[in-house]
Write an enzyme that holds these catalytic residues in place. Structure first.
Site, PDB file in Angstrom:
ATOM      1  N   TRP A 136       0.977  -1.216   0.045  1.00  0.00           N
ATOM      2  CA  TRP A 136      -0.090   0.200  -0.106  1.00  0.00           C
ATOM      3  C   TRP A 136       0.717   1.327   0.032  1.00  0.00           C
ATOM      4  CZ3 TRP A 136       1.945   2.432   4.320  1.00  0.00           C
ATOM      5  CH2 TRP A 136       2.638   1.494   5.221  1.00  0.00           C
ATOM      6  N   LYS A 160      -3.691  -8.310  -7.291  1.00  0.00           N
ATOM      7  CA  LYS A 160      -4.330  -8.085  -6.038  1.00  0.00           C
ATOM      8  C   LYS A 160      -3.517  -6.983  -5.270  1.00  0.00           C
ATOM      9  CE  LYS A 160      -4.205  -9.142  -1.842  1.00  0.00           C
ATOM     10  NZ  LYS A 160      -4.093  -8.196  -0.967  1.00  0.00           N
ATOM     11  N   PRO A 161      -4.324  -5.940  -5.143  1.00  0.00           N
ATOM     12  CA  PRO A 161      -3.578  -4.904  -4.707  1.00  0.00           C
ATOM     13  C   PRO A 161      -3.725  -4.701  -3.010  1.00  0.00           C
ATOM     14  CG  PRO A 161      -5.912  -4.197  -5.351  1.00  0.00           C
ATOM     15  CD  PRO A 161      -5.708  -5.414  -5.735  1.00  0.00           C
ATOM     16  N   SER A 211       6.117  -7.323   2.430  1.00  0.00           N
ATOM     17  CA  SER A 211       7.021  -7.460   3.463  1.00  0.00           C
ATOM     18  C   SER A 211       7.800  -8.915   3.482  1.00  0.00           C
ATOM     19  CB  SER A 211       6.390  -7.734   4.854  1.00  0.00           C
ATOM     20  OG  SER A 211       5.422  -8.630   4.722  1.00  0.00           O
ATOM     21  N   GLU A 232       9.866  -8.734  -4.094  1.00  0.00           N
ATOM     22  CA  GLU A 232      10.843  -7.440  -3.830  1.00  0.00           C
ATOM     23  C   GLU A 232      10.167  -7.242  -2.478  1.00  0.00           C
ATOM     24  OE1 GLU A 232      12.902  -5.550  -5.204  1.00  0.00           O
ATOM     25  OE2 GLU A 232      12.658  -5.511  -7.377  1.00  0.00           O
ATOM     26  N   LEU A 233      11.090  -7.113  -1.449  1.00  0.00           N
ATOM     27  CA  LEU A 233      10.815  -7.308   0.038  1.00  0.00           C
ATOM     28  C   LEU A 233      11.214  -5.999   1.007  1.00  0.00           C
ATOM     29  CD1 LEU A 233      11.566 -11.089   0.382  1.00  0.00           C
ATOM     30  CD2 LEU A 233       9.271  -9.842  -0.329  1.00  0.00           C
ATOM     31  N   CYS A 266      10.297   1.201   1.572  1.00  0.00           N
ATOM     32  CA  CYS A 266      11.114   0.295   1.695  1.00  0.00           C
ATOM     33  C   CYS A 266      12.450   0.506   1.658  1.00  0.00           C
ATOM     34  CB  CYS A 266      10.945  -0.879   0.703  1.00  0.00           C
ATOM     35  SG  CYS A 266      11.267  -0.185  -1.111  1.00  0.00           S
ATOM     36  N   GLU A 360      12.379  -4.381  10.592  1.00  0.00           N
ATOM     37  CA  GLU A 360      11.828  -3.030   9.796  1.00  0.00           C
ATOM     38  C   GLU A 360      11.131  -2.357  10.432  1.00  0.00           C
ATOM     39  OE1 GLU A 360       9.772  -3.986   6.049  1.00  0.00           O
ATOM     40  OE2 GLU A 360      10.436  -2.330   5.263  1.00  0.00           O
TER      41      GLU A 360
HETATM   42  P1  NAD Z   1       2.511  -7.091   3.276  1.00  0.00           P
HETATM   43  O1  NAD Z   1       3.619  -8.203   2.963  1.00  0.00           O
HETATM   44  O2  NAD Z   1       1.920  -7.129   4.517  1.00  0.00           O
HETATM   45  O3  NAD Z   1       1.275  -7.167   2.120  1.00  0.00           O
HETATM   46  C1  NAD Z   1       1.732  -7.015   0.697  1.00  0.00           C
HETATM   47  C2  NAD Z   1       0.387  -7.826   0.117  1.00  0.00           C
HETATM   48  O4  NAD Z   1       0.488  -9.127   0.381  1.00  0.00           O
HETATM   49  C3  NAD Z   1      -0.772  -7.342   0.306  1.00  0.00           C
HETATM   50  O5  NAD Z   1      -1.537  -7.077  -0.946  1.00  0.00           O
HETATM   51  C4  NAD Z   1      -1.345  -8.249   1.158  1.00  0.00           C
HETATM   52  O6  NAD Z   1      -2.466  -8.392   1.074  1.00  0.00           O
HETATM   53  C5  NAD Z   1      -0.740  -9.415   0.606  1.00  0.00           C
HETATM   54  N1  NAD Z   1      -0.821 -10.673   1.473  1.00  0.00           N
HETATM   55  C6  NAD Z   1      -0.537 -10.932   2.634  1.00  0.00           C
HETATM   56  N2  NAD Z   1      -0.460 -12.118   3.221  1.00  0.00           N
HETATM   57  C7  NAD Z   1      -0.303 -12.892   1.974  1.00  0.00           C
HETATM   58  C8  NAD Z   1      -0.575 -14.226   1.763  1.00  0.00           C
HETATM   59  N3  NAD Z   1       0.054 -15.129   2.876  1.00  0.00           N
HETATM   60  N4  NAD Z   1      -0.221 -14.825   0.533  1.00  0.00           N
HETATM   61  C9  NAD Z   1      -0.426 -13.790  -0.417  1.00  0.00           C
HETATM   62  N5  NAD Z   1      -0.540 -12.522  -0.438  1.00  0.00           N
HETATM   63  C10 NAD Z   1      -0.574 -11.814   0.829  1.00  0.00           C
HETATM   64  O7  NAD Z   1       3.155  -5.692   3.161  1.00  0.00           O
HETATM   65  P2  NAD Z   1       2.622  -4.276   3.306  1.00  0.00           P
HETATM   66  O8  NAD Z   1       2.378  -4.157   4.766  1.00  0.00           O
HETATM   67  O9  NAD Z   1       1.450  -4.099   2.205  1.00  0.00           O
HETATM   68  O10 NAD Z   1       3.738  -3.479   2.619  1.00  0.00           O
HETATM   69  C11 NAD Z   1       4.911  -2.962   3.192  1.00  0.00           C
HETATM   70  C12 NAD Z   1       6.075  -3.762   3.044  1.00  0.00           C
HETATM   71  O11 NAD Z   1       6.280  -3.790   1.838  1.00  0.00           O
HETATM   72  C13 NAD Z   1       7.015  -3.556   3.896  1.00  0.00           C
HETATM   73  O12 NAD Z   1       7.996  -4.469   4.330  1.00  0.00           O
HETATM   74  C14 NAD Z   1       8.226  -2.672   2.523  1.00  0.00           C
HETATM   75  O13 NAD Z   1       9.470  -2.354   2.908  1.00  0.00           O
HETATM   76  C15 NAD Z   1       7.850  -3.654   1.644  1.00  0.00           C
HETATM   77  N6  NAD Z   1       8.090  -2.989   0.024  1.00  0.00           N
HETATM   78  C16 NAD Z   1       9.067  -3.315  -0.489  1.00  0.00           C
HETATM   79  C17 NAD Z   1       9.335  -2.681  -1.887  1.00  0.00           C
HETATM   80  C18 NAD Z   1      10.396  -3.077  -2.580  1.00  0.00           C
HETATM   81  O14 NAD Z   1      10.608  -2.661  -3.622  1.00  0.00           O
HETATM   82  N7  NAD Z   1      11.378  -3.948  -2.324  1.00  0.00           N
HETATM   83  C19 NAD Z   1       8.616  -1.602  -2.208  1.00  0.00           C
HETATM   84  C20 NAD Z   1       7.464  -1.281  -1.498  1.00  0.00           C
HETATM   85  C21 NAD Z   1       7.345  -1.876  -0.256  1.00  0.00           C
END
Ligand code: NAD
Length: 457
Positions: A136, A160-161, A211, A232-233, A266, A360
């Protein structure tokens, strides 16, 4: 049994608590149906040439630009970032699209290689259906960075956003779908369960940004079908301030990069290692700049730092800070919160056994630790399972570059942010990435490489 969704996902403005809108949550049967439609539509899309696919997507740039103000407002209302940053996000996607499409097309053109006996053509073909799962924090540019290369490679996509920002994604998907044959791009909404169901559905490639913890779950789930993954985490980016650094420049960068998007980036600067000889001066400058930041709703004029995306993220950040202070960290600036607004906070006197130096934070907190000698700075910066970005500040560029080369991050900036020139990849090392985006190599991860060879006659 009905295949229609029964529940609703509300999008909440983190600055006011008001409901911005709602979307239906996709039921498992709807997710599977979206994947089936995508699979049916994909072969015709793949038969188009790279130039035709690029031509189809190119008008998106003008459409994003036309609607930039409206989309920026929606981004601010859905997740809180200041309007200026939201507008930059939309305009950035628009301004870079043409070059991005050209770069991807060039990366995916077939190549010929031959030796004395054999002539081979190397193709970069689509996988089939790509599940694109986004976070998000950049509600428009994150879906965009997954959807565009996946489509350009000839895949169909089910997006899936994040459950935090469904409305921006819905607008974005509608704009892209208007340019594509029916079924090539679908969108499904919901939280973890919907993401899991999509990963388990008949998809061929999972392109995920989010994440580290979710990335590990996706990798495990993908193993069942040996599905391809690009992850990309998260990060815990270090900044090293050498004793000859321009302290004004370093402090300005630290404050900008720790507090942009309320630290929900990130590649935020979360850990700052400063040479003990200059630490007092550096800390004072950082504290002074931090105190000047204006905190408030992203809709207000001149706001630098908006709210945390939700109460859960706010509580996580506040708890990390509270624990660090209880263990002896010193509050140099900020501290505290009002509703979802966490004050930009600077801590010093930290040690690596504190939680805040390990996990993080993803919030407006900059942690400063003093080091003695470059070896210690490098050791501490590398003392993490993460490896996304890093920065080194120092006037002697040769020396700063030598320190940079010892860091285990994927992207390292010297006297600048970690992002590279256009054409450079966006890449995480260690547990910050598994596969990557951008550059020839990154674009090719959205495609299956195949070789067809004939004898030379
Ligand atoms: P998140 O991992 O909680 O969720 C990301 C997406 O995954 C959401 O759409 C969520 O609904 C979905 N999701 C959750 N559990 C799932 C599962 N078991 N299977 C499949 N999909 C699932 O992350 P967030 O809170 O939305 O975003 C923040 C994280 O993203 C931070 O760790 C940040 O560093 C990282 N991030 C990384 C980059 C990069 O380029 N490396 C860029 C932006 C954000």
């Amino acid at each position: 049994m009905s295949t229609r969704s029964l529940s609703i996902l509300e999008s909440i403005d983190p600055a006011t608590g008001a409901t911005v809108g709602a979307v239906p949550i996709a039921a498992r049967a709807e997710i599977e149906a979206a994947v089936r439609s995508a699979r049916a539509a994909q072969p015709a899309w793949a038969r188009r040439t790279l130039a035709e696919r690029a031509c189809a997507l190119a008008p998106l740039a003008a459409r994003l630009e036309e609607r930039a103000e409206e989309l920026a407002s929606l981004i601010t209302r859905e997740m809180g970032k200041p309007r200026r940053e939201a507008l930059g996000e939309v305009r950035g996607c628009a301004a870079t699209l043409a070059a991005r499409l050209n770069e991807i097309a060039a990366a995916l053109e077939p190549e010929v290689t031959e030796d004395a006996n054999t002539r081979s053509v190397i193709y970069h073909d689509p996988f089939g259906v790509c599940a694109a799962i986004a976070p998000w924090n950049f509600p428009l540019s994150m879906p965009h960075s997954l959807v565009v290369p996946a489509l350009m490679a000839g895949n169909a996509v089910v997006l899936k956003p994040s459950e935090e920002t469904p409305l921006v994604a819905e607008e974005y998907a509608a704009m892209v779908r208007a340019l594509l044959p029916a079924g090539v791009l679908a969108i499904v909404h919901g939280a973890d369960e919907v993401g899991k169901a999509l990963v388990e559905a008949e998809v061929d490639l999972i392109a995920f940004t989010g994440s580290r913890e979710t990335g590990k779950k996706i990798l495990a789930a993908a193993a069942q079908g040996l599905k391809r993954v690009i992850l990309e985490l998260g990060g815990k980016d270090p900044m090293i301030v050498l004793d000859d650094a321009d302290l004004d420049k370093a402090a300005k960068f630290a404050v900008m990069n720790a507090f942009r998007n309320a630290g929900q980036v990130c590649v935020s600067t979360e850990r700052i290692y400063v040479d003990e000889k200059i630490a007092a001066d550096f800390e004072a400058k950082v504290a002074e700049l931090t105190a000047r930041l204006k905190v408030g709703a992203g809709t207000e004029e001149g706001v630098d730092v908006g709210p945390m995306v939700n109460g859960r993220q706010r509580d996580f950040v506040l708890e990390q800070v509270k624990k660090a202070v209880a263990q002896g960290a010193r509050m140099v600036a900020g501290g505290g919160h009002k509703e979802n607004f966490v004050m930009p906070t600077v801590l010093s006197g930290l040690t690596h056994d504190m939680d805040i130096m390990k996990k993080e934070t993803f919030g407006p907190v900059a942690c400063i630790l003093r080091y003695r000698g470059e070896d210690e700075a490098v050791r501490l910066a590398n003392d993490t399972p993460y490896g996304l970005g890093a920065t080194v500040f120092g006037r002697d560029e040769t020396r700063a570059l030598a320190v940079a080369r010892r860091l285990q991050a994927g992207m390292i900036g010297v006297n600048k942010s970690c992002g590279g020139a256009s054409g450079a990849p966006w890449v995480g090392a260690k547990e910050s990435g598994y596969g990557f985006h951008g550059s020839k190599d990154g674009h090719r991860q959205f495609a299956q490489t195949r070789v067809v060879s004939v004898p030379k006659g």
